[in-house]
Design a protein around this motif. Structure first.
Motif, short mmCIF file in Angstrom:
data_model
loop_
_atom_site.label_atom_id
_atom_site.label_comp_id
_atom_site.label_asym_id
_atom_site.label_seq_id
_atom_site.Cartn_x
_atom_site.Cartn_y
_atom_site.Cartn_z
N LEU A 275 -18.22 70.43 -60.75
CA LEU A 275 -18.84 71.16 -59.57
C LEU A 275 -20.12 70.33 -59.31
CD1 LEU A 275 -19.10 73.38 -57.42
CD2 LEU A 275 -20.12 74.71 -59.10
N ARG A 276 -20.95 69.97 -60.46
CA ARG A 276 -22.05 69.10 -60.10
C ARG A 276 -21.71 67.88 -59.59
NH1 ARG A 276 -23.27 71.42 -65.25
NH2 ARG A 276 -24.71 72.81 -65.48
N GLN A 277 -20.64 67.10 -60.09
CA GLN A 277 -20.35 65.90 -59.46
C GLN A 277 -19.81 66.14 -58.13
OE1 GLN A 277 -20.78 63.14 -61.33
NE2 GLN A 277 -20.06 62.12 -59.18
N LEU A 278 -19.22 66.95 -57.72
CA LEU A 278 -18.60 67.18 -56.35
C LEU A 278 -20.11 67.46 -55.46
CD1 LEU A 278 -16.64 67.98 -54.37
CD2 LEU A 278 -17.06 70.39 -54.82
N ILE A 279 -21.02 68.24 -55.96
CA ILE A 279 -22.13 68.57 -55.10
C ILE A 279 -23.05 67.00 -55.16
CG2 ILE A 279 -24.33 69.52 -54.59
CD1 ILE A 279 -22.95 71.78 -56.33
N ARG A 280 -23.11 66.39 -56.12
CA ARG A 280 -23.93 65.21 -56.19
C ARG A 280 -23.27 64.28 -55.18
NH1 ARG A 280 -25.67 61.94 -61.86
NH2 ARG A 280 -26.40 60.06 -60.91
N THR A 281 -21.94 63.98 -55.27
CA THR A 281 -21.05 62.92 -54.37
C THR A 281 -21.30 63.26 -53.16
OG1 THR A 281 -19.48 62.60 -56.10
CG2 THR A 281 -19.06 61.91 -54.00
N HIS A 282 -21.29 64.56 -52.61
CA HIS A 282 -21.07 64.67 -51.21
C HIS A 282 -22.92 64.84 -50.57
CE1 HIS A 282 -17.09 65.37 -50.31
NE2 HIS A 282 -16.86 66.02 -51.46
N VAL A 283 -23.57 65.44 -51.29
CA VAL A 283 -25.23 65.32 -51.02
C VAL A 283 -25.73 63.92 -50.84
CG1 VAL A 283 -27.52 66.17 -51.40
CG2 VAL A 283 -25.56 67.64 -51.92
N GLY A 284 -25.06 62.80 -51.73
CA GLY A 284 -25.28 61.65 -51.73
C GLY A 284 -24.93 60.97 -50.47
N ALA A 285 -23.54 61.47 -50.16
CA ALA A 285 -22.94 60.69 -49.07
C ALA A 285 -23.78 61.10 -47.67
CB ALA A 285 -21.45 61.36 -48.74
N VAL A 286 -24.15 62.37 -47.60
CA VAL A 286 -24.96 62.82 -46.50
C VAL A 286 -26.36 62.14 -46.48
CG1 VAL A 286 -26.07 64.85 -45.34
CG2 VAL A 286 -23.69 65.05 -46.34
N ALA A 287 -26.86 62.10 -47.54
CA ALA A 287 -28.16 61.47 -47.60
C ALA A 287 -28.10 59.84 -47.01
CB ALA A 287 -28.88 61.31 -49.00
N MET A 288 -26.98 59.31 -47.50
CA MET A 288 -26.79 57.71 -46.79
C MET A 288 -26.49 57.79 -45.40
SD MET A 288 -26.71 54.75 -47.84
CE MET A 288 -26.75 54.91 -49.65
#
Length: 663
Positions: A275-288
């Motif tokens: 779950l943490r990795q899922l959030i990290r991936t998608h929040v990182g994508a939005v940040a980019m």
């Protein structure tokens, strides 16, 4: 360019950690959290079980603000069934505010959708809106609105209660702004703790446009998943986690033991690292996406942040008021130290009580940077280092370098619209001679035929050419202003600033008559149709809207209601410029209608046309009587004066007099 950027950076100060320290050191957060705890506890019985909120506080200017805390328990219980079944996508999907009930409650937010460049409608979380609409229909809530009217208010809530509190604050701001358009925003603050994202990009833009961003403060702990979950695609969001973490704080959860037990079991079976990795991936994508100013990724989440984010860690707090920087900091703080064996999501979501108590104590004890911090090259770099430490990001962490750059970029991006606005003011001063040239041109013909008819007939060719060139230059300037506004290169509240609203209005009243004259001189009214319906430039329609939103009476309507309102403003002499920018277009239509009446043989058509002419006579007479016209309207050879004579002659006809008598 590099030297210029260095000079700008040297002159800037990073104050996000200072603002965070000031806010954390005040009693505001602690008091708000206490009310949140009270609202959650009261949800088990008593008034809050049905009302969904508790309130208390000073209730006056001397006694301090009124705190209104909302519980998210009812929202969690209503979504529990879908969460247990493994669904929840529809419950947390965004829905538009176009419905009758929502549009009425959030009118200013919805009214601005027609100006949105992207055309995306304002949308909010379905569950929060559903609970809030039900809340609005309760007598208790309506009584509360009456009690807090005109007082300093702090709306607050934890988790799902924070989303409901944000909607309540938006509604309160909407009704306050509607009651007095020109008045400043009421003393309202919304503080949320660990609240999920509420709305889409259009909502964020609308709040910026209304200048309400500073009324919202979202407190987020470093590893809380709930404020970050809705950056993930909605079909990947584990709804049971949001519902379960809301219910675990509820003292009366034993009353719904079956539901709570099922939710708890599903939470225990969730792979937290995944779950943490899922959030990290998608929040990182939005940040980019935010960094590259890219469009929203297809299939991604529509949710975006608004307001100020207070990112808390055991080391301090950082305030970020830029939506782009908020996304990037939400990613960086979550990714830092997000390792295996980190604190459980439940603990990170329920830690706000400890944070608001311990951060002020920590700030008193710790006054220096970590010893392993790299030496700073400027005051600004020192501030960035403090911000990193306060947000819980280690200076040697992988995310530290990117976060430094994001903070610097955000600072410049936040300044750029204001700098563009300042440069635009300089350009406005440079084109002032063009406006003065047209004013001089107008004064030349005020006593003869007026500048409208002189321009239409191309009187004095040299003077006409100069006036026409100035008309084109001024039009290009204002079209450029609107292009910058559409491209988000100007402050979001640009169209609310008195200087620009007044400048746009003066330009419109002076120049639109010349555009109308040009339209009719080239017979475009015969090929395209009426100027008002088919020939008006977009800038004039927008300027009308700006002026109306300012709260001033606009006379550019076809009804006589606005004229009656205008007549209440007593003038001792005629206006410098006719206050209806489309007045001459109406005169042209009246003259054509008068010619048409002379040839009309059908009695029904004749009656309809005469009724329209009589309505225009009433409208223009009231406008003249209230001195809302310029003296050029009453010039001996003006189109309006000629029409008045034509209308008098027409009314002498027996058949016309008979029909008019029936009216």
């Amino acid at each position: 360019m590099d030297d210029t950027g260095g000079e700008e950076e040297t002159s800037m100060f990073e104050t996000s950690h200072v603002l965070g320290a000031l806010l954390a050191s005040s009693p505001l957060l602690a008091r708000a959290w206490d009310r949140c705890v009270a609202a959650t506890a009261a949800a088990g019985g008593g008034a809050a079980a049905t009302s969904g909120f508790v309130h208390g506080g000073g209730g006056g200017r001397d006694g301090g603000p009124v705190y209104v805390a909302f519980s998210g328990v009812q929202a969690a219980l209503s979504a529990a069934g879908a969460a247990v079944a493994g669904g929840g996508v529809d419950v947390f999907a965004p829905v538009g505010l176009g419905g009758d009930a929502a549009r009425r409650l959030f009118a200013p937010l919805v009214a601005g959708e027609q100006d949105a460049a992207a055309g995306e409608p304002v949308a909010v979380q379905a569950l929060a809106l559903q609970i809030f609409l039900k809340l609005c229909g309760s007598p208790d809530f309506q009584m509360l609105l009456n009690q807090i009217s005109g007082k300093a208010v702090v709306f607050t809530g934890h988790s799902l209660g924070g989303a409901i509190a944000a909607l309540a604050a938006l509604h309160y701001l909407c009704i306050s702004s509607s009651s007095s358009t020109c008045a400043p925003a009421p003393p309202v603050l919304c503080i949320t703790f660990g609240s999920p994202l509420l709305g889409n990009e259009a909502l964020s833009r609308a709040i910026l446009r209304e200048r309400w961003s500073g009324n919202f403060c979202h407190v987020v702990s470093q590893h809380d998943i709930v404020p970050r979950l809705f950056f993930c695609p909605l079909d990947a969001v584990p709804a049971h986690m949001i519902v379960g973490m809301q219910l675990q704080e509820w003292p009366a959860r034993t009353r719904h033991a079956a539901v709570v037990t099922t939710i708890t079991e599903r939470m225990a079976g969730t792979d937290q690292d995944a779950l943490r990795q899922l959030i990290r991936t998608h929040v990182g994508a939005v940040a980019m996406e935010q960094k590259l100013a890219a469009l929203v990724t297809p299939g991604g989440s529509p949710y975006r942040p608004f307001g100020t984010y207070v990112l808390c860690s055991p080391d301090g707090a950082v305030c970020v008021d830029n939506p782009t920087a908020a996304v990037q900091m939400l990613y960086a703080t979550f990714a830092s130290r997000c390792l295996l064996g980190a604190e459980p999501p439940e603990a990170a979501h329920s830690c706000y009580g400890n944070l608001v108590l311990k951060i002020p104590q920590h700030l008193l004890l710790k006054r220096r940077l970590c010893v392993n911090e790299l030496p700073a090259t400027s005051n600004y770099d020192t501030g960035v280092s403090f911000a990193l430490e306060a947000s819980g990001i280690d200076a040697m962490a992988t995310e530290a370098s990117a976060t430094r750059q994001w903070l610097k970029t955000s600072k410049r991006a936040g300044q750029r619209p204001s700098l563009n606005c300042a440069h635009l003011a300089t350009r406005l001063g440079r084109i002032t001679p063009c406006r003065a040239q047209v004013e001089w041109y107008k004064a030349l013909f005020d006593g003869d035929m007026g500048y409208y008819d002189a321009f239409k007939q191309r009187q004095s060719p040299k003077k006409f050419s100069k006036a026409n060139m100035c008309r084109i230059k001024l039009g290009q300037f204002w079209d450029g202003v609107l292009a910058m506004l559409d491209a988000c290169q100007l402050p979001h509240d640009f169209h609310r600033r008195a200087k620009w609203v007044n400048a746009a209005r003066f330009y419109q009243l002076l120049m639109e008559p010349l555009d109308i004259a040009d339209y009719h001189r080239n017979n475009l009214h015969r090929t395209r149709g009426s100027y008002i319906l088919h020939g008006r430039e977009r800038r004039y329609e927008l300027f009308d809207r700006w002026w109306n939103e300012k709260g001033c009476t606009a006379i550019g309507t076809t009804s006589s209601t606005s004229v009656a309102s205008a007549s209440r403003r007593s003038r001792s002499k005629y206006a410098g410029l006719t206050q209806d920018p489309c007045f001459w277009a109406r005169v042209e239509e009246a003259r054509e209608q008068t010619v048409s009446v002379r040839c009309e043989r059908d009695s029904v058509e004749l009656a309809m046309k005469l009724e329209e002419l009589q309505e225009f006579e009433r409208y223009s007479s009231e406008l003249v009587a209230s001195k809302e016209v310029s003296v050029d309207v009453l010039a001996p050879q003006s189109s309006y004066t000629l029409w008045v004579e034509e209308w008098k002659q027409l009314k002498l006809r027996e058949d016309v007099r008979t029909i008019l008598f029936q009216f």
